[in-house]
Design a protein around this motif. Structure first.
Motif, PDB file in Angstrom:
ATOM      1  N   GLU A   1      35.973  49.250  37.430  1.00 19.71           N
ATOM      2  CA  GLU A   1      34.751  49.589  37.449  1.00 19.71           C
ATOM      3  C   GLU A   1      33.915  50.909  37.426  1.00 19.71           C
ATOM      4  O   GLU A   1      32.754  51.085  38.040  1.00 19.71           O
ATOM      5  CB  GLU A   1      33.831  48.143  37.109  1.00 19.71           C
ATOM      6  CG  GLU A   1      34.565  46.962  37.198  1.00 19.71           C
ATOM      7  CD  GLU A   1      33.432  45.705  37.168  1.00 19.71           C
ATOM      8  OE1 GLU A   1      32.610  46.430  36.785  1.00 19.71           O
ATOM      9  OE2 GLU A   1      33.845  44.684  36.783  1.00 19.71           O
TER      10      GLU A   1
ATOM     11  N   VAL B   1      45.253  31.152  44.734  1.00 19.88           N
ATOM     12  CA  VAL B   1      44.841  30.990  46.067  1.00 19.88           C
ATOM     13  C   VAL B   1      44.977  29.465  46.636  1.00 19.88           C
ATOM     14  O   VAL B   1      44.911  28.908  46.563  1.00 19.88           O
ATOM     15  CB  VAL B   1      43.479  31.565  46.421  1.00 19.88           C
ATOM     16  CG1 VAL B   1      43.364  33.214  46.447  1.00 19.88           C
ATOM     17  CG2 VAL B   1      42.409  30.686  45.197  1.00 19.88           C
TER      18      VAL B   1
ATOM     19  N   PRO C   1      36.003  38.219  30.876  1.00 24.01           N
ATOM     20  CA  PRO C   1      34.579  38.131  31.164  1.00 24.01           C
ATOM     21  C   PRO C   1      34.099  38.081  32.971  1.00 24.01           C
ATOM     22  O   PRO C   1      35.710  38.487  33.172  1.00 24.01           O
ATOM     23  CB  PRO C   1      34.363  36.219  30.706  1.00 24.01           C
ATOM     24  CG  PRO C   1      35.514  36.377  29.731  1.00 24.01           C
ATOM     25  CD  PRO C   1      36.661  37.837  30.054  1.00 24.01           C
ATOM     26  N   SER C   2      33.178  37.895  33.457  1.00 28.02           N
ATOM     27  CA  SER C   2      33.041  38.140  34.523  1.00 28.02           C
ATOM     28  C   SER C   2      34.212  37.089  35.569  1.00 28.02           C
ATOM     29  O   SER C   2      34.085  36.440  34.869  1.00 28.02           O
ATOM     30  CB  SER C   2      31.682  37.693  34.945  1.00 28.02           C
ATOM     31  OG  SER C   2      31.766  37.930  36.357  1.00 28.02           O
ATOM     32  N   GLY C   3      34.582  37.103  36.411  1.00 25.67           N
ATOM     33  CA  GLY C   3      35.477  36.498  36.980  1.00 25.67           C
ATOM     34  C   GLY C   3      36.973  36.053  36.394  1.00 25.67           C
ATOM     35  O   GLY C   3      37.599  34.578  36.500  1.00 25.67           O
ATOM     36  N   SER C   4      37.135  37.003  35.523  1.00 27.38           N
ATOM     37  CA  SER C   4      38.861  36.473  34.661  1.00 27.38           C
ATOM     38  C   SER C   4      39.731  37.223  35.203  1.00 27.38           C
ATOM     39  O   SER C   4      40.860  36.888  34.944  1.00 27.38           O
ATOM     40  CB  SER C   4      38.449  37.026  32.789  1.00 27.38           C
ATOM     41  OG  SER C   4      38.553  38.751  33.202  1.00 27.38           O
ATOM     42  N   GLY C   5      39.452  37.689  36.336  1.00 29.06           N
ATOM     43  CA  GLY C   5      40.554  38.168  37.154  1.00 29.06           C
ATOM     44  C   GLY C   5      40.935  39.916  36.756  1.00 29.06           C
ATOM     45  O   GLY C   5      41.568  40.328  37.891  1.00 29.06           O
ATOM     46  N   LYS C   6      40.358  40.337  36.532  1.00 32.18           N
ATOM     47  CA  LYS C   6      40.085  41.855  37.090  1.00 32.18           C
ATOM     48  C   LYS C   6      40.130  42.650  38.093  1.00 32.18           C
ATOM     49  O   LYS C   6      41.781  43.389  37.596  1.00 32.18           O
ATOM     50  CB  LYS C   6      38.833  42.820  35.363  1.00 32.18           C
ATOM     51  CG  LYS C   6      39.193  41.870  34.531  1.00 32.18           C
ATOM     52  CD  LYS C   6      37.499  42.683  33.633  1.00 32.18           C
ATOM     53  CE  LYS C   6      36.294  42.564  34.611  1.00 32.18           C
ATOM     54  NZ  LYS C   6      35.801  41.021  34.464  1.00 32.18           N
ATOM     55  N   THR C   7      39.648  42.436  38.135  1.00 34.84           N
ATOM     56  CA  THR C   7      39.788  42.678  39.786  1.00 34.84           C
ATOM     57  C   THR C   7      41.291  42.379  40.204  1.00 34.84           C
ATOM     58  O   THR C   7      41.394  43.809  41.383  1.00 34.84           O
ATOM     59  CB  THR C   7      38.722  42.638  41.243  1.00 34.84           C
ATOM     60  OG1 THR C   7      37.295  43.714  40.426  1.00 34.84           O
ATOM     61  CG2 THR C   7      38.321  43.829  42.050  1.00 34.84           C
ATOM     62  N   THR C   8      40.838  41.681  40.993  1.00 31.97           N
ATOM     63  CA  THR C   8      42.734  40.664  41.132  1.00 31.97           C
ATOM     64  C   THR C   8      43.589  41.305  41.014  1.00 31.97           C
ATOM     65  O   THR C   8      44.203  42.101  41.573  1.00 31.97           O
ATOM     66  CB  THR C   8      42.395  39.280  41.066  1.00 31.97           C
ATOM     67  OG1 THR C   8      40.842  38.700  41.291  1.00 31.97           O
ATOM     68  CG2 THR C   8      43.704  38.421  41.973  1.00 31.97           C
TER      69      THR C   8
ATOM     70  N   HIS D   1      33.770  46.726  32.431  1.00 30.93           N
ATOM     71  CA  HIS D   1      32.930  45.060  32.103  1.00 30.93           C
ATOM     72  C   HIS D   1      32.189  44.931  30.625  1.00 30.93           C
ATOM     73  O   HIS D   1      32.749  44.495  30.060  1.00 30.93           O
ATOM     74  CB  HIS D   1      32.130  45.355  32.708  1.00 30.93           C
ATOM     75  CG  HIS D   1      31.332  43.623  34.204  1.00 30.93           C
ATOM     76  ND1 HIS D   1      30.526  43.328  33.399  1.00 30.93           N
ATOM     77  CD2 HIS D   1      32.106  43.208  34.083  1.00 30.93           C
ATOM     78  CE1 HIS D   1      30.277  42.273  34.236  1.00 30.93           C
ATOM     79  NE2 HIS D   1      31.686  42.161  34.399  1.00 30.93           N
TER      80      HIS D   1
ATOM     81  N   ILE E   1      44.451  31.986  39.920  1.00 31.11           N
ATOM     82  CA  ILE E   1      43.406  32.766  39.110  1.00 31.11           C
ATOM     83  C   ILE E   1      44.293  34.163  38.501  1.00 31.11           C
ATOM     84  O   ILE E   1      43.977  34.465  38.106  1.00 31.11           O
ATOM     85  CB  ILE E   1      43.312  34.094  40.893  1.00 31.11           C
ATOM     86  CG1 ILE E   1      42.738  33.425  42.490  1.00 31.11           C
ATOM     87  CG2 ILE E   1      42.645  35.028  40.321  1.00 31.11           C
ATOM     88  CD1 ILE E   1      42.019  32.664  42.051  1.00 31.11           C
TER      89      ILE E   1
ATOM     90  N   ARG F   1      44.477  27.048  44.009  1.00 29.78           N
ATOM     91  CA  ARG F   1      43.678  27.591  43.091  1.00 29.78           C
ATOM     92  C   ARG F   1      44.057  29.149  41.717  1.00 29.78           C
ATOM     93  O   ARG F   1      44.995  29.098  42.619  1.00 29.78           O
ATOM     94  CB  ARG F   1      43.076  27.610  43.004  1.00 29.78           C
ATOM     95  CG  ARG F   1      41.702  28.016  42.048  1.00 29.78           C
ATOM     96  CD  ARG F   1      40.205  28.253  42.305  1.00 29.78           C
ATOM     97  NE  ARG F   1      39.119  28.786  41.079  1.00 29.78           N
ATOM     98  CZ  ARG F   1      38.423  29.743  41.481  1.00 29.78           C
ATOM     99  NH1 ARG F   1      37.692  29.921  42.717  1.00 29.78           N
ATOM    100  NH2 ARG F   1      37.719  30.325  40.719  1.00 29.78           N
TER     101      ARG F   1
HETATM  102  N1  LIG Z   1      41.123  35.004  47.677  1.00 29.71           N
HETATM  103  C1  LIG Z   1      40.088  34.357  47.204  1.00 29.71           C
HETATM  104  N2  LIG Z   1      39.892  32.713  47.606  1.00 29.71           N
HETATM  105  C2  LIG Z   1      39.094  32.031  46.444  1.00 29.71           C
HETATM  106  N3  LIG Z   1      38.647  32.437  45.049  1.00 29.71           N
HETATM  107  C3  LIG Z   1      39.178  34.093  44.711  1.00 29.71           C
HETATM  108  C4  LIG Z   1      39.901  35.004  45.830  1.00 29.71           C
HETATM  109  N4  LIG Z   1      39.915  36.132  44.897  1.00 29.71           N
HETATM  110  C5  LIG Z   1      39.888  35.985  43.852  1.00 29.71           C
HETATM  111  N5  LIG Z   1      39.226  34.393  43.487  1.00 29.71           N
HETATM  112  C6  LIG Z   1      38.418  34.245  42.298  1.00 29.71           C
HETATM  113  O1  LIG Z   1      39.348  34.313  41.569  1.00 29.71           O
HETATM  114  C7  LIG Z   1      38.377  35.070  40.135  1.00 29.71           C
HETATM  115  C8  LIG Z   1      38.809  35.966  39.629  1.00 29.71           C
HETATM  116  O2  LIG Z   1      37.919  37.075  40.352  1.00 29.71           O
HETATM  117  P1  LIG Z   1      37.497  38.454  40.059  1.00 29.71           P
HETATM  118  O3  LIG Z   1      36.818  39.650  41.395  1.00 29.71           O
HETATM  119  O4  LIG Z   1      39.304  39.293  39.814  1.00 29.71           O
HETATM  120  O5  LIG Z   1      37.582  38.430  38.588  1.00 29.71           O
HETATM  121  P2  LIG Z   1      36.814  39.477  37.725  1.00 29.71           P
HETATM  122  O6  LIG Z   1      37.114  39.556  36.452  1.00 29.71           O
HETATM  123  O7  LIG Z   1      37.156  40.969  38.592  1.00 29.71           O
HETATM  124  O8  LIG Z   1      34.996  39.437  38.358  1.00 29.71           O
HETATM  125  P3  LIG Z   1      33.773  40.258  38.012  1.00 29.71           P
HETATM  126  O9  LIG Z   1      34.113  41.116  36.747  1.00 29.71           O
HETATM  127  O10 LIG Z   1      33.225  39.473  38.019  1.00 29.71           O
HETATM  128  O11 LIG Z   1      34.221  40.883  39.467  1.00 29.71           O
HETATM  129  C9  LIG Z   1      37.364  34.399  40.586  1.00 29.71           C
HETATM  130  O12 LIG Z   1      36.919  33.645  40.198  1.00 29.71           O
HETATM  131  C10 LIG Z   1      36.958  34.938  41.780  1.00 29.71           C
HETATM  132  O13 LIG Z   1      36.054  33.770  42.434  1.00 29.71           O
END
Ligand SMILES: Nc1ncnc2c1ncn2[C@@H]1O[C@H](COP(=O)(O)OP(=O)(O)OP(=O)(O)O)[C@@H](O)[C@H]1O
Length: 336
Positions: free
Chosen positions: A195, A33, A65-72, A227, A46, A44
């Motif tokens: 989730e 991103v 872990p939280s923020g590791s990129g699962k949802t992305t 999670h 992701i 950055r």
């Molecule tokens: N469009 C974006 N702009 C900036 N940062 C982004 C964007 N999309 C995702 N991120 C960052 O990418 C990382 C991964 O986000 P993601 O939501 O995929 O994590 P996650 O593993 O699903 O977290 P959680 O378990 O907390 O839901 C996070 O640090 C998030 O802030």
């Protein structure tokens, strides 16, 4: 790099297992991103080079872990994130994402949107009327809604209101199943869930994942983020992707993850839920984990001045070293 090591050691034993038809395959998927500041733009990463595959009949869990990129990653695989900063290939049955494929996908998001004043049966009947093809009659659509109610074990609460902040309604687990019903009503080939067990007690979570297994059991492909699964729940997944800070730590059978990590010298020091161990490892928290002495030495050498009180290096440092470790370490281990 750690991830290449993971894949190099998997390569041989996995190639024969990902060749069936209707396979969802993703290769070297990377997503960046651009973060715009006041004066400059920062790029950055992701997701970095994620590779894997899942077949019909399987449930693939995306864990980390939280923020590791699962949802992305889930959004990318589900075709919900089509941007120029995505690279790598994502195919279904060797075909790229298409409008036809979109119609074969069901996507259950984390934040469900249901009408609180409709009953379960009304919700699914409206979904059937709106989403099923026009060639079906009204009666056929209503029958499909009833079939889904029985498939998901919602018959006892079919006349209960969904409910919300002001109206008491169905339980959290039933609500999740209604959301799944809203998606499986169109009989999708691929079902994505973000989730689906969050906020549920372990028994209800287990029942929800069992529902996903049943859906996969009739030939669908299920991909879900998760999670912190209980150990019973963890063993229900066929395949697992473990992410750490957007990089791939493991892809393979969920049942083989612990064996794999112990083969490279990473094992829990106490009896532990496997998911907890994997998440600690992905977080770089080595409190109750043994890692190869080469790795520990390297961490200690580079960071002796910032060692934590328990003699273990801080998680961020472990993570950094694991991902940037001397490749000779991995190639040596990869040959095992
Ligand atoms: N469009 C974006 N702009 C900036 N940062 C982004 C964007 N999309 C995702 N991120 C960052 O990418 C990382 C991964 O986000 P993601 O939501 O995929 O994590 P996650 O593993 O699903 O977290 P959680 O378990 O907390 O839901 C996070 O640090 C998030 O802030």
């Amino acid at each position: 790099m750690f991830i290449y090591y993971v894949f190099s050691s998997f390569g041989q034993m996995r190639t024969c297992k990902v060749t069936s038809t209707k396979e969802r395959r993703f290769t070297d998927v990377t997503y960046k991103v651009i973060i715009k500041g006041m004066t400059s733009c920062e790029e950055r990463d992701i997701l970095n080079g994620i590779t894997g595959a899942v077949n019909p009949g399987e449930v693939l869990a995306l864990m980390g872990p939280s923020g590791s990129g699962k949802t992305t990653l889930l959004n990318l695989l589900g075709g919900r994130l089509i941007q120029s900063t995505v690279s790598g290939s994502i195919t279904y049955n060797d075909q790229p994402y298409s409008k036809f494929l979109k119609s074969r996908i069901g996507f259950v998001t984390q934040d469900d949107v249901l009408f609180p004043h409709l009953t379960v049966k009304e919700t699914l009947t409206y979904a059937a009327r709106l989403r099923l093809p026009k060639v079906l009659t009204r009666q056929q659509k209503e029958k499909r809604a009833v079939d889904v109610i029985y498939e998901l074990g919602l018959e006892r609460c079919q006349d209960t209101m969904i409910g919300g902040s002001f109206v008491r309604g169905v339980s959290g687990g039933e609500r999740k199943r209604v959301c799944i019903g809203n998606e499986i009503i169109i009989n999708p080939s691929l079902l994505f869930l973000d989730e689906p067990t969050s906020g549920l007690d372990s028994t209800t979570a287990l029942r929800t994942i069992q529902t996903l297994q049943d859906i996969a059991g009739v030939g669908k492909t299920v991909i879900t983020t998760i999670h912190q699964p209980s150990s019973r729940l963890f063993h229900k997944f066929d395949k697992l992707i473990l992410l750490g800070k957007g990089s791939l730590l493991y892809f393979g059978k969920a049942s083989e993850a612990i064996v794999y990590f112990s083969s490279i010298g990473c094992s829990p020091l106490i009896a532990m839920n496997p998911a907890e161990f994997l998440l600690d490892l992905a977080n770089g928290n080595l409190t109750d984990i043994s890692v190869p002495s080469e790795l520990e030495d390297k961490v200690q050498m580079e960071n002796s001045e910032i060692e934590t009180g328990n003699g273990k290096p801080p998680p961020a440092v472990v993570h950094e070293v694991m991902f940037n470790f001397d490749s000779s370490f991995y190639s040596t281990r990869g040959a095992l």
